[in-house]
Design an enzyme around this catalytic site. Structure first.
Site, mmCIF file in Angstrom:
data_model
loop_
_atom_site.group_PDB
_atom_site.id
_atom_site.type_symbol
_atom_site.label_atom_id
_atom_site.label_comp_id
_atom_site.label_asym_id
_atom_site.label_seq_id
_atom_site.Cartn_x
_atom_site.Cartn_y
_atom_site.Cartn_z
ATOM 1 N N VAL A 62 0.859 -1.170 0.000
ATOM 2 C CA VAL A 62 0.000 0.000 0.000
ATOM 3 C C VAL A 62 0.899 1.224 0.000
ATOM 4 O O VAL A 62 1.916 1.253 0.694
ATOM 5 C CB VAL A 62 -0.920 0.020 1.242
ATOM 6 C CG1 VAL A 62 -1.730 1.312 1.305
ATOM 7 C CG2 VAL A 62 -1.835 -1.192 1.253
ATOM 8 N N CYS A 63 0.514 2.209 -0.795
ATOM 9 C CA CYS A 63 1.232 3.477 -0.870
ATOM 10 C C CYS A 63 2.658 3.226 -1.359
ATOM 11 O O CYS A 63 2.878 2.420 -2.262
ATOM 12 C CB CYS A 63 1.158 4.186 0.483
ATOM 13 S SG CYS A 63 1.458 5.953 0.397
ATOM 14 N N THR A 64 3.639 3.877 -0.769
ATOM 15 C CA THR A 64 5.012 3.751 -1.253
ATOM 16 C C THR A 64 5.690 2.458 -0.821
ATOM 17 O O THR A 64 6.860 2.244 -1.118
ATOM 18 C CB THR A 64 5.864 4.956 -0.827
ATOM 19 O OG1 THR A 64 5.784 5.103 0.591
ATOM 20 C CG2 THR A 64 5.381 6.233 -1.517
ATOM 21 N N THR A 82 1.564 2.972 -7.005
ATOM 22 C CA THR A 82 2.019 3.491 -5.722
ATOM 23 C C THR A 82 1.433 4.885 -5.564
ATOM 24 O O THR A 82 0.678 5.348 -6.421
ATOM 25 C CB THR A 82 3.571 3.498 -5.642
ATOM 26 O OG1 THR A 82 3.967 3.793 -4.297
ATOM 27 C CG2 THR A 82 4.199 4.493 -6.590
ATOM 28 N N ALA A 112 -2.443 2.166 -4.571
ATOM 29 C CA ALA A 112 -1.887 3.513 -4.725
ATOM 30 C C ALA A 112 -1.746 4.190 -3.362
ATOM 31 O O ALA A 112 -0.911 3.790 -2.560
ATOM 32 C CB ALA A 112 -2.746 4.320 -5.687
#
Length: 189
Positions: A62-64, A82, A112
């Site tokens: 999740v995310c970065t 991302t 993302a």
């Protein structure tokens, strides 16, 4: 069941980004990271992820957290997403950047921004336990997003809001932009 795994017993647990490895037999494990940029430098963390990936049914971020999977060599040749500020960095790790909230490529699922992690978790719950279970989870969470503003992505947010977000995230993004090429350079050609 979910068990916490870590390459080091004092590893910091955070909700900012995380990785889930669903192993063919119990336990299912979650590894958390306090900073994607700092994890890009940690060879022990990257080696741990590569080792866990060998037997993982699913690898998710999740995310970065996708940058960390990339730094471990786990996204090369795969579609991924991302956080929008870091999407272009995926190419450094041989990943194909896709503009979607959740991207599934084989046994790799990347989400993302932070809120897209809910979408990913519900989708994975559906795959693992069926649509009825996933929908029950969604209902119990009362997950029915109706954001008050159309500003949840840089493509829909007003330009001045996007500019402000870039400015607010500039220090963290500078760390990522410094760490990502170093981590990518460590991957075998």
């Amino acid at each position: 069941y979910v068990h916490l795994l870590s390459p080091h017993p004092t590893y910091h647990i955070s909700v900012f980004c995380f990785f889930v490895f669903t192993i063919p037999r119990p336990p299912r494990a979650t590894l958390s990271s306090s900073s994607a940029a700092s994890s890009l430098y940690k060879r022990q963390v990257l080696a741990f992820l590569r080792t866990q990936a060998r037997n993982a049914s699913w690898m998710t971020s999740v995310c970065t957290g996708a940058l960390v999977l990339g730094a471990a060599g786990l996204l090369c040749g795969h579609n991924a997403t991302t956080h929008w500020l870091s999407r272009d960095l995926l190419a450094l790790f041989g990943a194909v950047s896709v503009l979607q909230r959740v991207v599934v490529d084989g046994n790799r699922i990347t989400a993302a921004g932070v809120t897209s992690g809910i979408d990913m978790a519900l989708m994975l719950a559906g795959v693992l336990w069926g649509d009825d279970v996933a929908q029950s989870i969604q209902l119990n969470m009362e997950y029915d997003p109706q954001p008050p503003y159309p500003a949840g992505a840089p493509e829909t947010a007003p330009p001045h809001i996007v500019a402000a977000a870039r400015e607010q995230g500039a220090a963290r993004q500078a760390e990522r932009r410094k760490a990502a090429p170093v981590a990518a350079g460590r991957l075998a050609p």
